[in-house]
Design a protein around this motif. Sequence first.
Motif, PDB file in Angstrom:
ATOM      1  N   ALA A 404       0.818  -1.211   0.000  1.00 19.59           N
ATOM      2  CA  ALA A 404       0.000   0.000   0.000  1.00 19.59           C
ATOM      3  C   ALA A 404       0.853   1.262   0.000  1.00 19.59           C
ATOM      4  O   ALA A 404       0.470   2.284  -0.588  1.00 19.59           O
ATOM      5  CB  ALA A 404      -0.929   0.004   1.211  1.00 19.59           C
ATOM      6  N   SER A 405       2.031   1.220   0.623  1.00 20.30           N
ATOM      7  CA  SER A 405       2.879   2.407   0.755  1.00 20.30           C
ATOM      8  C   SER A 405       3.798   2.629  -0.435  1.00 20.30           C
ATOM      9  O   SER A 405       4.032   3.774  -0.840  1.00 20.30           O
ATOM     10  CB  SER A 405       3.725   2.303   2.035  1.00 20.30           C
ATOM     11  OG  SER A 405       2.914   2.157   3.173  1.00 20.30           O
ATOM     12  N   PHE A 406       4.341   1.556  -1.020  1.00 19.49           N
ATOM     13  CA  PHE A 406       5.398   1.697  -2.019  1.00 19.49           C
ATOM     14  C   PHE A 406       5.080   1.086  -3.380  1.00 19.49           C
ATOM     15  O   PHE A 406       5.793   1.373  -4.346  1.00 19.49           O
ATOM     16  CB  PHE A 406       6.692   1.058  -1.494  1.00 19.49           C
ATOM     17  CG  PHE A 406       7.136   1.592  -0.168  1.00 19.49           C
ATOM     18  CD1 PHE A 406       7.619   2.885  -0.046  1.00 19.49           C
ATOM     19  CD2 PHE A 406       7.062   0.807   0.971  1.00 19.49           C
ATOM     20  CE1 PHE A 406       8.031   3.386   1.175  1.00 19.49           C
ATOM     21  CE2 PHE A 406       7.475   1.296   2.208  1.00 19.49           C
ATOM     22  CZ  PHE A 406       7.955   2.592   2.305  1.00 19.49           C
ATOM     23  N   ILE A 407       4.029   0.280  -3.489  1.00 22.00           N
ATOM     24  CA  ILE A 407       3.804  -0.451  -4.738  1.00 22.00           C
ATOM     25  C   ILE A 407       2.493  -0.069  -5.414  1.00 22.00           C
ATOM     26  O   ILE A 407       2.470   0.364  -6.561  1.00 22.00           O
ATOM     27  CB  ILE A 407       3.796  -1.980  -4.491  1.00 22.00           C
ATOM     28  CG1 ILE A 407       5.107  -2.403  -3.805  1.00 22.00           C
ATOM     29  CG2 ILE A 407       3.597  -2.716  -5.799  1.00 22.00           C
ATOM     30  CD1 ILE A 407       6.351  -2.149  -4.613  1.00 22.00           C
ATOM     31  N   ARG A 408       1.390  -0.213  -4.705  1.00 26.27           N
ATOM     32  CA  ARG A 408       0.073  -0.087  -5.323  1.00 26.27           C
ATOM     33  C   ARG A 408      -0.229   1.346  -5.733  1.00 26.27           C
ATOM     34  O   ARG A 408       0.025   2.290  -4.990  1.00 26.27           O
ATOM     35  CB  ARG A 408      -0.998  -0.580  -4.356  1.00 26.27           C
ATOM     36  CG  ARG A 408      -2.404  -0.611  -4.975  1.00 26.27           C
ATOM     37  CD  ARG A 408      -3.456  -0.905  -3.927  1.00 26.27           C
ATOM     38  NE  ARG A 408      -3.280  -2.224  -3.353  1.00 26.27           N
ATOM     39  CZ  ARG A 408      -3.232  -2.452  -2.050  1.00 26.27           C
ATOM     40  NH1 ARG A 408      -3.317  -1.447  -1.199  1.00 26.27           N
ATOM     41  NH2 ARG A 408      -3.077  -3.683  -1.600  1.00 26.27           N
ATOM     42  N   GLY A 409      -0.786   1.486  -6.935  1.00 25.65           N
ATOM     43  CA  GLY A 409      -1.248   2.776  -7.429  1.00 25.65           C
ATOM     44  C   GLY A 409      -2.721   2.695  -7.769  1.00 25.65           C
ATOM     45  O   GLY A 409      -3.394   1.690  -7.491  1.00 25.65           O
ATOM     46  N   PRO A 410      -3.284   3.736  -8.378  1.00 23.23           N
ATOM     47  CA  PRO A 410      -4.698   3.698  -8.784  1.00 23.23           C
ATOM     48  C   PRO A 410      -4.956   2.546  -9.741  1.00 23.23           C
ATOM     49  O   PRO A 410      -4.136   2.233 -10.605  1.00 23.23           O
ATOM     50  CB  PRO A 410      -4.894   5.056  -9.472  1.00 23.23           C
ATOM     51  CG  PRO A 410      -3.807   5.925  -8.938  1.00 23.23           C
ATOM     52  CD  PRO A 410      -2.643   5.020  -8.682  1.00 23.23           C
ATOM     53  N   ASN A 411      -6.101   1.913  -9.589  1.00 23.27           N
ATOM     54  CA  ASN A 411      -6.473   0.768 -10.428  1.00 23.27           C
ATOM     55  C   ASN A 411      -7.567   1.193 -11.403  1.00 23.27           C
ATOM     56  O   ASN A 411      -8.732   1.316 -11.016  1.00 23.27           O
ATOM     57  CB  ASN A 411      -6.962  -0.384  -9.546  1.00 23.27           C
ATOM     58  CG  ASN A 411      -7.093  -1.675 -10.317  1.00 23.27           C
ATOM     59  OD1 ASN A 411      -7.435  -1.666 -11.503  1.00 23.27           O
ATOM     60  ND2 ASN A 411      -6.833  -2.789  -9.664  1.00 23.27           N
TER      61      ASN A 411
END
Length: 450
Positions: A404-411
């Motif tokens: 959640a902090s470093f990888i995931r972006g808007p989907n």
Amino acid sequence: MSELRQRPGRDPGAAAPPEPEEKESESENKLDGETASDSESKSEFGGSPPVPTSDDTPEVLNRALSNLSSRWKNWWVRGILTLAMITFFFIIIYLGPMVLMMIVMCVQIKCFHEIITIGYNVYHSYDLPWFRTLSWYFLLCVNYFFYGETVTDYFFTLVQREEPLRILSKYHRFISFALYLTGFCMFVLSLVKKHYRLQFYMFGWTHVTLLIVVTQSHLIIHNLFEGMIWFIVPISCVICNDIMAYMFGFFFGRTPLIKLSPKKTWEGFIGGFFATVLFGLLLSYVMSGYRCFTCPVEFNNDTNSFTVDCEPSELFQLQEYNIPVVLQSVVGWKTVRMYPFQIHSIALSTFASLIGPFGGFFASGFKRAFKIKDFANTIPGHGGIMDRFDCQYLMATFVNVYIASFIRGPNPSKLIQQFLTLRPDQQLHIFNTLKAHLVDKGMLASLEDA
């Protein structure tokens, strides 16, 4: 009912020490840090829990290893059962994400059962009305809430297609709250005189267990949906660290690490760290080349099945990195080609090696507090399921926070799914707003010119 008590302060898995010739004093029998209030609690709630001390090793292994010392016998038993568990782990990975989710669910239920059973035995809650019924009811409520959230999030198109699921999804949180409120009222109605304190102890015990077990297993499933590599690599790093720390400690261990686990050594802790980081780099390199591991797990609405096919993101495409000048003379290279995910794997393996073991230390303190050897005797030489997963739950939280902090972006796909469920006038409003924004940015005009 007769009870078998474990010697206070005895390390789990250690050989039984010789009995002293004289009876030890009451103060010597207490664990480190035990106070008078602890003794009063034991008196009030019936003393220590029954601890199974019988040898749970399969008879075939007992016969095969009968001529070995207890130390080497334990080494072989642990080794053989570890290989069996690793083989089982490979099999369930091969069977796919749905089977993995079911296994996570089964592990969660078993861990909950082991911890609740300890509380049941420690406080002798045999006569408490509805205790076990309410504990399992709260487990059902919490799972309904978390898995309902997961289904709504990851199976959005399926939920919107089926009328009953759409209604359940719309009022999911209200239904979850109503279910929990029912259990809460049942607990209040079950309160009986002279058992108030014990009943509230068990109420808190159940809720802390739910927080530790159910919440973490829910995070594990969320990690799985980000891609099987986010599920397999962290779990494998914890397993590797556990094995290598044991191996280094077994052969080279001399310096005690922590009083909660006297058999843990600094040599095992440090050796396990370096071995785990190296293992994480190698495993990440191998898995990053396969789409079935790197692609997010998604539900295909047309085939009603899971799919793991996609165009790999930049995380899983080989990149060239410059080696620091200080290390160039040592390794003899100026650049190295590796996957960006391997850099993230260093963070995962470092956490698994340095912080993950504290989940095990926490479990050791818990077991010492209640004078039990293991959470259960499900796996010979290893204890219960919770004994094997005490570090995994801590790791699951870290991985979820890390993503959640470093990888995931808007989907974009999820945004489109939600957009399609809006009323036509709402869709038109969003379309006009987006069109005006793109025109202001100059992007729409350039597209029309092209």
